[in-house]
Motif scaffolding. Structure first.
Motif, PDB file in Angstrom:
ATOM      1  N   ARG A  26      30.903  33.092  40.912  1.00 49.54           N
ATOM      2  CA  ARG A  26      31.671  33.964  41.808  1.00 49.54           C
ATOM      3  C   ARG A  26      30.821  35.179  42.088  1.00 49.54           C
ATOM      4  O   ARG A  26      30.926  36.182  41.389  1.00 49.54           O
ATOM      5  CB  ARG A  26      32.924  34.459  41.101  1.00 49.54           C
ATOM      6  CG  ARG A  26      33.988  33.412  40.865  1.00 49.54           C
ATOM      7  CD  ARG A  26      35.043  33.999  39.950  1.00 49.54           C
ATOM      8  NE  ARG A  26      36.201  33.122  39.832  1.00 49.54           N
ATOM      9  CZ  ARG A  26      37.033  33.153  38.802  1.00 49.54           C
ATOM     10  NH1 ARG A  26      36.837  33.991  37.809  1.00 49.54           N
ATOM     11  NH2 ARG A  26      38.073  32.345  38.762  1.00 49.54           N
ATOM     12  N   ASP A  54      35.719  45.697  38.706  1.00 52.13           N
ATOM     13  CA  ASP A  54      35.234  44.351  38.326  1.00 52.13           C
ATOM     14  C   ASP A  54      34.314  44.380  37.120  1.00 52.13           C
ATOM     15  O   ASP A  54      33.330  43.632  37.049  1.00 52.13           O
ATOM     16  CB  ASP A  54      34.524  43.670  39.499  1.00 52.13           C
ATOM     17  CG  ASP A  54      35.523  42.843  40.304  1.00 52.13           C
ATOM     18  OD1 ASP A  54      36.687  42.758  39.885  1.00 52.13           O
ATOM     19  OD2 ASP A  54      35.124  42.291  41.336  1.00 52.13           O
ATOM     20  N   HIS A  69      34.355  44.023  32.990  1.00 49.10           N
ATOM     21  CA  HIS A  69      35.234  43.411  31.993  1.00 49.10           C
ATOM     22  C   HIS A  69      34.695  43.652  30.599  1.00 49.10           C
ATOM     23  O   HIS A  69      33.531  43.378  30.313  1.00 49.10           O
ATOM     24  CB  HIS A  69      35.385  41.921  32.298  1.00 49.10           C
ATOM     25  CG  HIS A  69      35.894  41.666  33.682  1.00 49.10           C
ATOM     26  ND1 HIS A  69      37.238  41.574  33.970  1.00 49.10           N
ATOM     27  CD2 HIS A  69      35.241  41.558  34.856  1.00 49.10           C
ATOM     28  CE1 HIS A  69      37.381  41.394  35.280  1.00 49.10           C
ATOM     29  NE2 HIS A  69      36.186  41.372  35.835  1.00 49.10           N
ATOM     30  N   GLU A 129      34.136  35.566  33.593  1.00 51.33           N
ATOM     31  CA  GLU A 129      34.621  36.117  34.865  1.00 51.33           C
ATOM     32  C   GLU A 129      33.744  35.737  36.049  1.00 51.33           C
ATOM     33  O   GLU A 129      34.180  35.823  37.194  1.00 51.33           O
ATOM     34  CB  GLU A 129      34.714  37.648  34.807  1.00 51.33           C
ATOM     35  CG  GLU A 129      35.740  38.169  33.833  1.00 51.33           C
ATOM     36  CD  GLU A 129      35.170  38.404  32.435  1.00 51.33           C
ATOM     37  OE1 GLU A 129      33.934  38.245  32.263  1.00 51.33           O
ATOM     38  OE2 GLU A 129      35.943  38.729  31.520  1.00 51.33           O
ATOM     39  N   ALA A 159      33.671  29.816  38.184  1.00 50.22           N
ATOM     40  CA  ALA A 159      35.008  29.251  38.404  1.00 50.22           C
ATOM     41  C   ALA A 159      35.616  28.759  37.088  1.00 50.22           C
ATOM     42  O   ALA A 159      36.820  28.869  36.871  1.00 50.22           O
ATOM     43  CB  ALA A 159      34.941  28.120  39.421  1.00 50.22           C
TER      44      ALA A 159
END
Lengths: 366, 366
Positions: free
Chosen positions: A296, A319, A321, A271, A274
């Motif tokens: 990111r 955000d 995971h 996550e 990219a």
């Protein structure tokens, strides 16, 4: 395109999940249908330590890779036949032996801790004299997650360490009183294109990785590590992900280990970058253009050991995971990981501070 | 937790790929092992139009959902037994019939094109008089991707349209000369938490979605659409993803259709949003906290129809993600999609301009 993965652990599972969108098919070789990989792909039931079983897998696929490091290299070479294997068995062989690995680092001028091979108690004593204490006696082969190692702080520890580990080829390594541990994950495709993720800072507990945070390196350190990893990869005509774990001490990088495969300290890339390390490993071994390794924001990966935390309190954090590998609970076993991605490091640290006790509480619950 | 998915198409496949990290297991119901879903999960071989076969799936799982919209609702209700089904069959029933759907929109004050049910040629003629031309005659049930529709531009078209579609319940809809098509994808969990993705702008070719770009809405439009979707979801005690497709005309939203499932115009969320529509659908039906729907910059999704482009030229573009559903080529069939994510809209548009011809060239190659 059908890919055979030797070993059906979580690394292979995440490789398959990354590869399905590319139109790839996956067949694993492992002992059970209830392995993390076989839960999401096809399985050839067998023992990846046996050439015979590797041969059966090779017969069903177009390309072989592995999610375990202890595949017997000679058997792999014989069994693969005409089926290409990436990363190449030669580098797997070097990575399986701490002495060969140190020599590979040395060939590229990569600093390591001082070391001596040890094959007798006398050799151990001589090595201790040369390197001083503290030092770490390690099995040359098949050690991972802190297993097969003994710390030698004082003369009294020599006997204990020797008795615990004798019988296998050993290596004594000078202890590095590091400031922190970092790892660099790079990827190369068969045509020679390379790409590197930002350095990750890794924290271990009892020899097992607990937390990785990235990006974690000053530009000069990043650039030095990239130069080293690139040299290692080019020397070997490498294809796929290659990881080097470093100690950082007074701004210097001291190479500890390399792993010719996707790496636990790169799980945040699913996550947090990219393109994930899993997709880039596949792109590398298939000789496809590599994907962007751009982060990111800031990402952290926390390993879940022994028992998974409940889903709900973890994913309540934005955000965040959850990655459950589908394994049954067992003390200290890596069952999954949690990734957190944030725009800035301060808010990432704040979430880690809240999440870590929750994850550890779940582990302690058994 | 084991989830049964009725239909093993690409939507179910992407749901499973999103759900494995959450520790979920997936079993599909469909006719072949070589379906997109069954390639990555378990399969109960059968016909999802048959209650008997749905019953076999229900017996193996803890929760049922679907990736097709034409599941017979009565059979589903009977066959599910004690196994919960989400989204609830009631809303599936409304979505399967264009007349019921229009009435559901009307109950919430949601504007639609003017319409008349049509059950005879006389009724069609009366409806044409009331609505004027152009108008579109549609089957009330089982139409998708532009199938089961006839355009009526002039009196001469009435006979043709009637002959083509008669025999099934029909509806005549006034033609909306829209400025553009947009869709809103929202999610609700069983406890009532809701979240909405940014509006996506959708371009169709020959009735099939070709391109979705997001975010695509002014704040006022986004807010109006969210209010409408929220009302629809709350009315039905909805759980999972619900999509409404709109025409936009002079800044007004005119609802066209709803889909009680993950939606083709939301595939960009896999890489373009903090949490994908597939993961959020699962969170919704499992009554878990919803994930952030925040976009990561600007995203575009291009459908690949009939034949996939080669992998290499597509993934050469940075931040371009290839999704192959594992289906065999067939003219106009949705075989996969390509997602592009960029920080700004201008650079996104530039990549679309380069990629689109490449994708269409591959399709025309057969």
């Amino acid at each position: 395109m059908s890919i055979g993965i030797i070993g059906a652990g979580q690394l292979g599972r995440m490789m398959a999940l990354a590869g399905y969108p590319l139109g790839l098919r996956f067949t694993f070789l492992d002992k059970s249908k209830d392995t993390p990989g076989a839960q999401v792909g096809d399985i050839v039931l067998g023992d990846f330590m046996q050439a015979e079983d590797i041969r059966r897998l090779a017969g069903e696929v177009e390309l072989l890779t592995y999610d375990v490091e202890n595949v017997p290299v000679q058997a792999l070479r014989e069994a693969a036949g005409d089926t290409p294997v990436h990363p190449a068995p030669a580098i797997l062989e070097a990575a399986q032996d701490r002495l060969d690995e140190k020599q590979a680092f040395a060939r590229h001028g990569i600093e390591t801790a001082p070391y001596r091979p040890v094959d007798s108690k006398e050799a151990l004593e001589t090595a201790i004299e040369a390197l001083g204490m503290p030092a770490v006696l390690k099995r040359r082969r098949l050690g991972y997650d802190g297993r097969g190692q003994h710390f030698i702080r004082a003369a009294a520890d020599i006997e204990t360490a020797w008795e615990a580990l004798k019988g296998a080829p050993l290596i004594l390594e000078g202890f590095v009183d590091f400031d922190r541990e970092v790892s660099l994950i790079g990827v190369r495709n068969r045509s020679g294109e390379t790409a590197f993720y930002p350095l990750s800072e890794n924290s271990h507990e009892d020899g097992i990785l607990r937390l990785s945070v990235a990006p974690a390196g000053q530009p000069a350190l990043q650039s030095e590590a990239e130069t080293q990893l690139k040299a290692l990869m080019e020397d070997h005509g490498y294809a796929g992900i290659l990881t080097v774990e470093y100690f950082e001490k007074d701004g210097r990088l001291i190479a500890n280990e390399m792993a010719p495969r996707v790496h636990n300290s790169g799980h945040w890339t699913i996550e947090g970058a990219a393109t994930s390390q899993f997709e880039n490993h596949l792109r590398g071994i298939l000789d496809l253009p590599l994907g962007s390794t751009r982060p990111r924001g800031h990402a952290a990966m926390i390993n879940c050991l022994g028992r998974m935390p409940a889903l709900e309190p973890v994913i309540r954090f934005a955000d965040t995971h959850y990655h459950d590998y589908g394994k049954s609970p067992r003390p200290r076993r890596k069952l999954g990981h949690i990734t957190v991605v944030r725009d800035d490091r301060a808010s990432l640290d704040a979430v880690i501070t809240e999440l870590m006790p929750l994850i550890k509480a779940a582990e302690g619950g058994e």
